[in-house]
Every structure is written in structure tokens, then in C-alpha cells.
Design a protein around this motif. Structure first.
Motif: not given
Length: 410
Positions: A246-250, A285-292, A294-300
Motif C-alpha cells: 500500500a506504500d504507507l509509512y511504518f 522493524v529489521s524486516k521492514a528495513h530489509k523489505m524497503g 518507508k519508516i518514519a519516527l514517532g516515540t510515544d
């Protein structure tokens, strides 16, 4: 209008391109005019120079998930609201000092809009920029805000929050760790309800962040085309593939299950759930990065915890450069503000950090505020180290005075 220039530093521009050594950033009216090598940009005699020789300049970090205030259903009591406002100002000032120049008040809702406006108009200074998200939640669901059930009531809730000045929507697609009665795998909304929410928000140019840890609720959120999935602490391969397709941000908010954060949790059921999620969260997160993905930052988290999140990213396999891009350019893009901030490019707001040590060699240097020599927003130096305090105006200033005339019958 007077020009400023940051000279002599290595520029990490947030796009992922190679750093520019001995660079110059020319600024006017709070905006970046030019970026280039020192010999490419001509500086006039009246240009104010900030000497950053031997240092590193990068975009300010953006945190897309901070509970700046309690949930938006705070009792309507002036004393409580004043206290909440003062606490919010303190958190935003601490965030700025830590190098976080934009913060999303993820659950603030309409009561937080006036603080956002006051910051934007200059009535409250030396705070991180704030974006106000309004919360739409299912009855009995994980988050607390504007309760709404069914597609048409949900649409009404989004309209109300938009008219109140919120510029972003947060919702929950699944349950979470916090409440004793809930189970993390429970969906909060049906896919039909989430689709109505996102459709209404998109018509108002409001990005949607969905709290979702995994399972069916996460898939509902992806199918509804939310802009970003927050948390994903129990995400599986199917969920990651759906986000990617879906080309969304994680926005994984790894800080939520970090060892330091979990150690402070008092409720036994919450602690147990977080500890169980710790390895799954990081594997995701490691898998997401290897899959390409889109990762963005939030902390809660709180003030400056974004710098811990950057280190968590690197521990999951991102390079320091990838982590910085995630915390600057990608987060700005996820929030639909990339036209204004997130990278060091002509036309963008001059929201910048000058760092004393190279974060590309060791991302952890950003966790130490002593290494953050200068923080600038909209071209104004907001806070500095002792070494660079010559560039900080010690006087307090504010917006132009306004005379308010009230007609009174005498």
C-alpha cells in the motif's frame, strides 16, 4: 531583511545524499535560500555568519507521536487546563533543547489548538513547532477522544475536529497494552468504519495515524489507506507486506517497548505485554528495513526520546544515515509537511541543528544534549551550547503588539 549564513560545517541534508563538507547554508526570512559549498555561495558584508567549522548541520528531528497533553477529554476546568498548558510548554521547550524541532501532539485535540496557534504567532517562544492531532475513537476502544461509532458518526467527528483547528487525525485500529480489560489483538474499528474516517480526513487534507499492533485491525487500517501505521509491536510478515504494497509509512515507536521505558511501567499487565512484544517489535522493524518499507519516527515518549528512537533504528539494522532520513525527511513526508521542513533545501524552513560530533559515525551522540551546539527554528537561534552562545539573543521578544478595541456601551 537581513541574511544569515551557517558556514564551515559538514551538511547532512536529510535526503540520504552524501554529506557536503565545508558547506554554506544561506537563510533569509526564516527560509533557506541556498545550500552549497563555501566557494559557490557569495555572502555580502551584511550577512550574519554563524561559524560552524568542524561541526555538522542537519535538519531538526521530527517526532510524530508525543502525548504533549493528556487525552483530549480533559475536564473543562480552567485550573486543570492552565496546568496542562504550562506542562505542554515545558515539554515543547525541553524537546527543542534536545534537538526535536517539530512535535505532533498526538492526542491533544481542540484544547491544544490554541497553544499551536500561540507558538506559530510568536506569543509563546522557544518551543518546538507543534502539530495538533484530534482523536476519533470507538466506544470502549484503546484511545480516548471524540467517541464515534458507525461510518456517519465517524465522519461527523472528523468534521468537528477539522473545524476546531486540528490538522491531523489519530485513531486506533487495534487494542493496546495499557488497559487491563483489553487484548492487543482486538480490532477497535471495522474496516468500513476506518474507511469512512480516512475518506473524510483525506477530503480535508488531514493525515491519519492509526494505532495498530498487528492482526486483523492492522489489515483493516491498511485497506482503509491510512497514511501511517503507528506501533506495530506484534506485526507479522503479512502485515509488513500489506504496508509495503500500500506504500504507507511504518512508525514503529520502538521506544514504547524499550528496556528503559518498560522498567518504569507500574501496571503488571502492561509490563508483561510490553516485555513479550520486545523481540517481535524489533524483528518487525529489521524486516521492514530489509523489505524497503518507508519508516518514519514517532516515540510515544517525551522530550528528546526521539534521539533514543534513532539509536533503536540503528540497532535494528538501519545505518545512521537511514535513521536520520527516517527522523527528518520521511517523518515530514508522512505528516504532509515535507514542502516546509524535513530537509536542508532551498525554500524550506530553516529548522536546523548544529552538532559537535559526527552522528554518522555514532548515532548515539544525539542522545547527549551537550553535543547539540545550536538549535534553530524558522531561522531564529533558539538554544545553544556555551561555545556558541554568542549567536543567541538573550532578550525575550514576541509578536507585534496588537491593540484590541472593545466597544462598550457607556
Amino acid at each position: 531583511m537581513k541574511k544569515q549564513a551557517i558556514i564551515g560545517s559538514t551538511i547532512i541534508n536529510g535526503t540520504g545524499s552524501a554529506p557536503l563538507c565545508n558547506g554554506t547554508i544561506l537563510i533569509q526570512g526564516g527560509k533557506i535560500l541556498e545550500v552549497g559549498k563555501a566557494d559557490q555561495i557569495k555572502l555580502g558584508p551584511d550577512t550574519e555568519r554563524i561559524d560552524a567549522t568542524g561541526k555538522f548541520t542537519m535538519p531538526g528531528i521530527i517526532d510524530s507521536h508525543v502525548h504533549v497533553t493528556p487525552n483530549q477529554d480533559v475536564p473543562n476546568d480552567i485550573r486543570i487546563n492552565l496546568r496542562v498548558g504550562f506542562n505542554s510548554i515545558s515539554l515543547l521547550r525541553q524537546s527543542l533543547g534536545a534537538g526535536v524541532t517539530t512535535v505532533v501532539s498526538i492526542g491533544g485535540g481542540p484544547p491544544s489548538v490554541e497553544l499551536t496557534n500561540a507558538i506559530n504567532e510568536g506569543y509563546v517562544d522557544r518551543c518546538a513547532n507543534q502539530i495538533t492531532a484530534g482523536v476519533v475513537n470507538a466506544s470502549g476502544g484503546h484511545v480516548r477522544g471524540r467517541h464515534a461509532d458507525g461510518p456517519w458518526e465517524i465522519r461527523k467527528a472528523v468534521r468537528e475536529l477539522a473545524s476546531a483547528g486540528c490538522t491531523m487525525i489519530k485513531t486506533a485500529a487495534t487494542a493496546g497494552f495499557q488497559w487491563e480489560h483489553e487484548r492487543v489483538h482486538w480490532p477497535d474499528y471495522t474496516e468500513e468504519e476506518l474507511t469512512a474516517l480516512v475518506d473524510e480526513a483525506r477530503m480535508r487534507d488531514m493525515p491519519v495515524a492509526a494505532h495498530a499492533h498487528g492482526h486483523e485491525g492492522l489489515k483493516y487500517a491498511v485497506n482503509a489507506r491510512v497514511h501511517m501505521i503507528h506501533h506495530g509491536a506484534l506485526i507479522d510478515d503479512e502485515g509488513l507486506e500489506a504496508i509495503n504494497k500500500a506504500d504507507l509509512y511504518f512508525v514503529p515507536t520502538l521506544f514504547t517497548t524499550s528496556i528503559g521505558r518498560v522498567a518504569k511501567v507500574e501496571q503488571p499487565w502492561t509490563k508483561e505485554r510490553m516485555e513479550a512484544a520486545y523481540p517481535i517489535h524489533r524483528e518487525g522493524v529489521s524486516k521492514a528495513h530489509k523489505m524497503g518499507t518507508k519508516i518514519a519516527l514517532g516515540t510515544d515518549g517525551g522530550a528528546g526520546d526521539a534521539m533514543i528512537e534513532l539509536s533503536e533504528f540503528v540497532d535494528c539494522g538501519l545505518s545512521p544515515m537511514d535513521a536520520i532520513v527516517a527522523g527528518t525527511r520521511n517523518t515530514a513526508d508522512a505528516l504532509s509537511i515535507l514542502d516546509r521542513v524535513g530537509t536542508i533545501e532551498s525554500g524550506k524552513d530553516a529548522d536546523l541543528l548544529i552538532i559537535g560530533k559526527n552522528p554518522l559515525n555514532d548515532i548515539n551522540v544525539l542522545q547527549n544534549q551537550d553535543n547539540i551546539d545550536l538549535v534553530m527554528t524558522h531561522g531564529k537561534v533558539q538554544t545553544t551550547s556555551n561555545e556558541m552562545k554568542v549567536y543567541l539573543n538573550p532578550r525575550l521578544d514576541g509578536p507585534p503588539r496588537r491593540i484590541v478595541r472593545v466597544n462598550v456601551d457607556m
